[in-house]
Scaffold this active site. Structure first.
Site, PDB file in Angstrom:
ATOM      1  CE  LYS A 144      -3.792  -0.313  -0.261  1.00  0.00           C
ATOM      2  NZ  LYS A 144      -5.016  -0.732  -1.147  1.00  0.00           N
TER       3      LYS A 144
HETATM    4  N1  PMP Z   1      -3.108  -7.350   1.603  1.00  0.00           N
HETATM    5  C1  PMP Z   1      -2.947  -6.519   2.594  1.00  0.00           C
HETATM    6  C2  PMP Z   1      -2.154  -6.821   3.870  1.00  0.00           C
HETATM    7  C3  PMP Z   1      -3.568  -5.243   2.269  1.00  0.00           C
HETATM    8  O1  PMP Z   1      -3.547  -4.324   3.406  1.00  0.00           O
HETATM    9  C4  PMP Z   1      -4.245  -4.790   1.380  1.00  0.00           C
HETATM   10  C5  PMP Z   1      -4.792  -3.524   0.971  1.00  0.00           C
HETATM   11  N2  PMP Z   1      -6.014  -3.513   1.624  1.00  0.00           N
HETATM   12  C6  PMP Z   1      -4.346  -5.913   0.268  1.00  0.00           C
HETATM   13  C7  PMP Z   1      -3.419  -7.104   0.661  1.00  0.00           C
HETATM   14  C8  PMP Z   1      -4.884  -5.705  -1.008  1.00  0.00           C
HETATM   15  O2  PMP Z   1      -4.599  -4.699  -1.805  1.00  0.00           O
HETATM   16  P1  PMP Z   1      -5.406  -3.795  -2.785  1.00  0.00           P
HETATM   17  O3  PMP Z   1      -6.223  -2.932  -2.016  1.00  0.00           O
HETATM   18  O4  PMP Z   1      -4.757  -3.290  -3.903  1.00  0.00           O
HETATM   19  O5  PMP Z   1      -6.663  -4.802  -3.319  1.00  0.00           O
END
Ligand code: PMP
Length: 332
Positions: free
Chosen positions: A43
């Protein structure tokens, strides 16, 4: 090697070959090491993409407070960059996330507001709370990672391109879970544009409606999951951009089995969403009749961010999860 400030060293992460699972399946399974970003997760890229575009468009001005509702990692990414660029950050989070995330945010100087976890329709949801706070004050910028397509664009421009170049254009399959959907959307779109035959597989925890949405077009869910940052019950603007071929569900027990397997066989300490991603990637790998495929997934963050949960026998026992099960790959 990268040299620069915190904002400048985000991204260009290594692609780690997961040897134990590659040998077991006859494929090449790679994890993109996003836990190596300065804020410890994928992120950081999203936060940087959102901030740079908002600065360019004049929405984020000197002295502003960046406001966001988040499971934590986007808040951490925004807060390391707020510190670097001279903004303030105000982070709204559900109160059931790992203790480590709140501690890190406070150390970064963020103002942290916690709300009880609740369905999206409830106006106390962290998303609505963050929006309301930013509407009430004029010197704020609401990052809005779920609907803001800067999120999708940064993954298209950086994460996806890096993966493609690291494997010299031979990416046979990409497997990933989704929270906002920004990373899956950006990466799937880029890879499909380069090669429409690249297989894109969603990995979803129980309690999320995305699996059913991909299979039937309806948001339905059952069960629950201890994973953080992934799974959602609505269609976001970012997820809409994703190009997905198929979906699988992974249980928390399978996820924990994989988390301990990766630690003890590959020296990899990954977080819960990363362990779930690797599970789905390895199961997909095992099912393929063609061998030697390059199968890529994302190691979103690290195990230490969840140590009070994943390395805590009492916590796992309370979730009915065994921490001593061997990792097995099912054919389902
Ligand atoms: N894994 C973790 C630990 C996250 O914090 C996030 C973000 N919410 C994601 C995966 C998924 O990423 P995205 O928001 O790009 O779908």
């Amino acid at each position: 090697m990268k040299t620069g400030n915190v904002a400048q060293i985000i991204g260009e992460t290594p692609l780690i070959k997961i040897e134990s699972l590659s040998q077991l399946t006859g494929q090449n399974i790679f994890g993109k090491a996003e836990f190596l970003n300065p804020g410890g997760s994928i992120k950081d890229r999203t936060a940087l993409g959102i901030i740079l575009e908002a600065q360019e468009q004049g929405e984020l001005k000197p002295g502003f407070t960046i406001v966001e509702g988040t499971a934590g990692n986007t808040g951490i990414g925004l807060s390391i960059l707020a510190a670097q660029f001279g903004y303030k950050s105000l982070i709204v989070m559900p109160n059931n996330q790992s203790a480590e995330k709140y501690t890190i945010l406070k150390a970064l100087g963020a103002e942290v507001i916690t709300v009880p976890p609740c369905p999206f329709a409830d106006q106390n949801h962290f998303y609505h709370t963050a929006r309301r706070i930013s509407e009430e004050r004029s010197d704020t910028f609401w990052a809005n990672q779920f609907e803001n397509l800067s999120n999708f664009r940064i993954h298209y421009k950086t994460t996806a391109k890096e993966i493609y170049e690291q494997l010299k254009g031979k990416v046979d399959a990409f497997v990933s879970s989704a929270g906002t959907g920004g990373s899956l959307a950006g990466i799937s779109r880029y890879l499909k544009e380069k090669n429409p035959k690249t297989h894109i597989q969603l990995a979803d925890p129980f309690g999320s409606g995305l699996h059913e949405y991909v299979k039937t077009g309806k948001f339905l869910s059952q069960g629950s999951s201890m994973t953080e940052g992934i799974g959602i019950m609505r269609l976001t603007a970012n997820f809409k951009e994703a190009l997905i071929d198929d979906s699988v569900q992974v249980s928390d027990q399978e996820m924990i089995n994989m988390l301990y397997h990766l630690a003890s066989h590959d020296g990899l300490l990954v977080g819960t969403s990363a362990a779930l991603n690797v599970c789905a990637a390895a199961q997909f790998a095992k099912k393929q009749t063609t061998k030697g495929m390059n199968i890529v997934t994302i190691l979103c963050d690290g195990a230490m961010r969840y140590q009070n949960k994943v390395f805590n026998p009492d916590f796992l026992k309370a979730q009915n999860i065994s921490m001593t099960n061997p990792m097995t790959l099912t054919n389902s």
